[in-house]
Design a protein around this motif. Structure first.
Motif, PDB file in Angstrom:
ATOM      1  N   GLY A 116       0.827  -1.202   0.000  1.00  0.00           N
ATOM      2  CA  GLY A 116       0.000   0.000   0.000  1.00  0.00           C
ATOM      3  C   GLY A 116       0.854   1.242   0.000  1.00  0.00           C
ATOM      4  N   PRO A 117       0.306   2.337  -0.471  1.00  0.00           N
ATOM      5  CA  PRO A 117       1.060   3.589  -0.505  1.00  0.00           C
ATOM      6  C   PRO A 117       1.248   4.161   0.896  1.00  0.00           C
ATOM      7  N   ASN A 118       2.128   5.158   0.986  1.00  0.00           N
ATOM      8  CA  ASN A 118       2.299   5.857   2.260  1.00  0.00           C
ATOM      9  C   ASN A 118       0.976   6.492   2.673  1.00  0.00           C
ATOM     10  N   THR A 247      13.545  -5.054   4.396  1.00  0.00           N
ATOM     11  CA  THR A 247      14.603  -4.801   3.415  1.00  0.00           C
ATOM     12  C   THR A 247      14.845  -3.310   3.191  1.00  0.00           C
ATOM     13  N   ALA A 248      14.214  -2.458   3.985  1.00  0.00           N
ATOM     14  CA  ALA A 248      14.406  -1.014   3.810  1.00  0.00           C
ATOM     15  C   ALA A 248      15.868  -0.651   4.044  1.00  0.00           C
ATOM     16  N   SER A 249      16.396   0.204   3.203  1.00  0.00           N
ATOM     17  CA  SER A 249      17.775   0.722   3.303  1.00  0.00           C
ATOM     18  C   SER A 249      18.837  -0.333   3.024  1.00  0.00           C
ATOM     19  N   LEU A 250      18.441  -1.516   2.563  1.00  0.00           N
ATOM     20  CA  LEU A 250      19.427  -2.542   2.234  1.00  0.00           C
ATOM     21  C   LEU A 250      19.755  -2.506   0.747  1.00  0.00           C
ATOM     22  N   ASP A 251      20.990  -2.898   0.414  1.00  0.00           N
ATOM     23  CA  ASP A 251      21.361  -2.941  -0.999  1.00  0.00           C
ATOM     24  C   ASP A 251      20.684  -4.131  -1.683  1.00  0.00           C
ATOM     25  N   PHE A 252      20.840  -4.209  -2.976  1.00  0.00           N
ATOM     26  CA  PHE A 252      20.138  -5.202  -3.788  1.00  0.00           C
ATOM     27  C   PHE A 252      20.433  -6.633  -3.321  1.00  0.00           C
ATOM     28  N   GLY A 253      21.716  -6.907  -3.027  1.00  0.00           N
ATOM     29  CA  GLY A 253      22.098  -8.256  -2.610  1.00  0.00           C
ATOM     30  C   GLY A 253      21.532  -8.621  -1.251  1.00  0.00           C
ATOM     31  N   ASN A 254      21.604  -7.684  -0.310  1.00  0.00           N
ATOM     32  CA  ASN A 254      21.084  -7.969   1.033  1.00  0.00           C
ATOM     33  C   ASN A 254      19.568  -8.099   1.041  1.00  0.00           C
ATOM     34  N   GLN A 255      18.899  -7.362   0.155  1.00  0.00           N
ATOM     35  CA  GLN A 255      17.449  -7.532   0.044  1.00  0.00           C
ATOM     36  C   GLN A 255      17.119  -8.968  -0.343  1.00  0.00           C
ATOM     37  N   ALA A 256      17.849  -9.500  -1.317  1.00  0.00           N
ATOM     38  CA  ALA A 256      17.603 -10.875  -1.764  1.00  0.00           C
ATOM     39  C   ALA A 256      17.900 -11.875  -0.648  1.00  0.00           C
ATOM     40  N   THR A 276       5.881  -4.094   2.874  1.00  0.00           N
ATOM     41  CA  THR A 276       6.863  -3.822   1.836  1.00  0.00           C
ATOM     42  C   THR A 276       6.287  -2.798   0.867  1.00  0.00           C
ATOM     43  N   HIS A 277       7.173  -2.039   0.242  1.00  0.00           N
ATOM     44  CA  HIS A 277       6.762  -1.102  -0.800  1.00  0.00           C
ATOM     45  C   HIS A 277       7.045  -1.652  -2.195  1.00  0.00           C
ATOM     46  N   ASP A 278       7.575  -2.867  -2.251  1.00  0.00           N
ATOM     47  CA  ASP A 278       7.945  -3.459  -3.535  1.00  0.00           C
ATOM     48  C   ASP A 278       7.019  -4.639  -3.842  1.00  0.00           C
ATOM     49  N   TYR A 316      -1.126   2.866  -6.472  1.00  0.00           N
ATOM     50  CA  TYR A 316       0.003   3.798  -6.527  1.00  0.00           C
ATOM     51  C   TYR A 316      -0.134   4.877  -7.599  1.00  0.00           C
ATOM     52  N   ASP A 317      -1.206   4.796  -8.390  1.00  0.00           N
ATOM     53  CA  ASP A 317      -1.441   5.779  -9.445  1.00  0.00           C
ATOM     54  C   ASP A 317      -0.292   5.825 -10.450  1.00  0.00           C
ATOM     55  N   VAL A 318       0.208   4.643 -10.799  1.00  0.00           N
ATOM     56  CA  VAL A 318       1.230   4.515 -11.835  1.00  0.00           C
ATOM     57  C   VAL A 318       0.872   3.324 -12.724  1.00  0.00           C
ATOM     58  N   LYS A 319       1.304   3.400 -13.967  1.00  0.00           N
ATOM     59  CA  LYS A 319       1.108   2.270 -14.863  1.00  0.00           C
ATOM     60  C   LYS A 319       2.240   1.266 -14.663  1.00  0.00           C
ATOM     61  N   VAL A 320       1.869  -0.005 -14.643  1.00  0.00           N
ATOM     62  CA  VAL A 320       2.824  -1.064 -14.335  1.00  0.00           C
ATOM     63  C   VAL A 320       2.774  -2.123 -15.429  1.00  0.00           C
TER      64      VAL A 320
END
Length: 340
Positions: A116-118, A247-256, A276-278, A316-320
């Motif tokens: 969900g959005p903020n 996973t907030a503030s983590l780099d791509f590898g640590n997120q995985a 999550t926001h992703d 999110y009001d964006v096209k995906v």
């Protein structure tokens, strides 16, 4: 008067008053005689190092640990269900609730991602589920038991919380941080025992970070600290984990890496609820998703069927755009990306 070797004894007799049953005598003994007789009759006492009877003879023993009956025995975790029913959330009864009519459930071994959005109310929902604010209506239950009536110690034995980030005021070692997770299992006057140390080290080993046990927690990287927080939660031995954007503030590898651990936790029959926001994280984990809109709407379902381009556009009001990806073991995955 009769003289004695060790002192003088003076005897005098007086007749009792009328009605007295017997004569009484008064004996006057000198101090030297009393002392000598006491030394003759009383054996010499040996000096000991025994503590004073006014003080405890030994240190206070740890308080006996008691465990309240669990509504979801870990031996049959597949039947343990956390359910939110008709929940209304907010900070005051005098204003309209931020969320209302929230209904969702999760079983041990499942994952539930909150999307969900903020401003949609995810944090408010988490605070209500964790008992930090009281629900305005409805309830949360575990296997039918309303958790609002539980003591905080019992609550913590079933639900563990992993914050988005954590920085202690003191340079605890990693093991000391993980041992904090044993608090719900130790009485107020208790102390850490062998079992607690074994559970803490097992939690670190399950995440592959036992080599960090003696390291200064404050000197770790963001990814390592997040793993330690997960280990601390595992040391509580809960049925459910509540994770706030792990996973907030983590780099791509640590997120995985963190997401892989989350999936492993679900495989070990722990229920995981995370924000999550992703949307891709919900798709990668599979399981359930709860999509919260700013208008108070809530859509709950299986992630693969629920997370669609139309839904994300509304949230999110964006096209995906969606695409198919293949893993190294041949599995098909959906991934999404916004148009910019």
């Amino acid at each position: 008067m009769k003289d004695a070797d060790m002192g003088t004894v003076q005897l005098s007799a007086s007749q009792a008053d009328t009605g007295a049953q017997a004569d009484t005598g008064t004996v006057h003994l000198s101090a030297s005689y009393l002392h000598s007789q006491e030394m003759r009759q009383k054996p010499e006492q040996k000096r000991t190092d025994e503590p004073s009877p006014c003080l405890p003879a030994r240190p206070c023993l740890p308080e006996k640990r008691t465990v309240e009956p669990s509504p979801c025995p870990r031996g049959d975790a597949s039947t343990c269900v956390l359910r939110v029913q008709n929940l209304a959330c907010g900070y005051s009864k005098t204003v309209a609730p931020i969320l209302k009519d929230i209904n969702l459930s999760i079983t041990c071994g499942e994952t539930l991602c909150l999307l969900g959005p903020n401003g949609a109310g995810k944090t408010t929902l988490f605070k209500t589920m964790l008992g930090l604010i009281k629900p305005l209506a409805g309830q949360m239950s575990i296997n039918g038991e309303d958790t609002s009536n539980w003591h905080r110690r019992r609550f913590a034995q079933h639900i563990a919380y992993i914050p988005q980030e954590h920085m202690p005021a003191f340079p605890f070692t990693v093991k000391e941080v993980v041992l904090q997770g044993r608090t719900p299992h130790i009485g107020a006057l208790g102390s850490i025992g062998r079992t607690d140390n074994e559970v803490a080290m097992a939690a670190l080993a399950s995440l592959g970070i036992e080599h960090l046990a003696s390291r200064d927690y404050t000197m770790l990287s963001g990814g390592e600290r997040q793993m330690v927080l997960i280990a601390r939660a595992l040391a509580q031995q809960p049925a459910f984990l509540v994770m706030d954007e792990p996973t907030a503030s983590l780099d791509f590898g640590n997120q995985a890496r963190v997401l892989k651990r989350v999936r492993n936790l679900a495989d070990s029959k722990i229920g995981v609820i995370m924000t999550t926001h992703d949307p891709n994280q919900a798709l990668l984990l599979g399981g359930k998703v709860a999509c919260m809109g700013r208008d108070g709407s809530l859509v709950v379902g299986e992630s693969a069927a629920t997370v669609t381009s139309d839904l994300l556009n509304k949230l999110y009001d964006v096209k995906v755009a969606f695409a198919q990806a293949q893993t190294t073991d041949g599995q098909q995955l959906q991934i999404c990306a916004p148009f910019i």
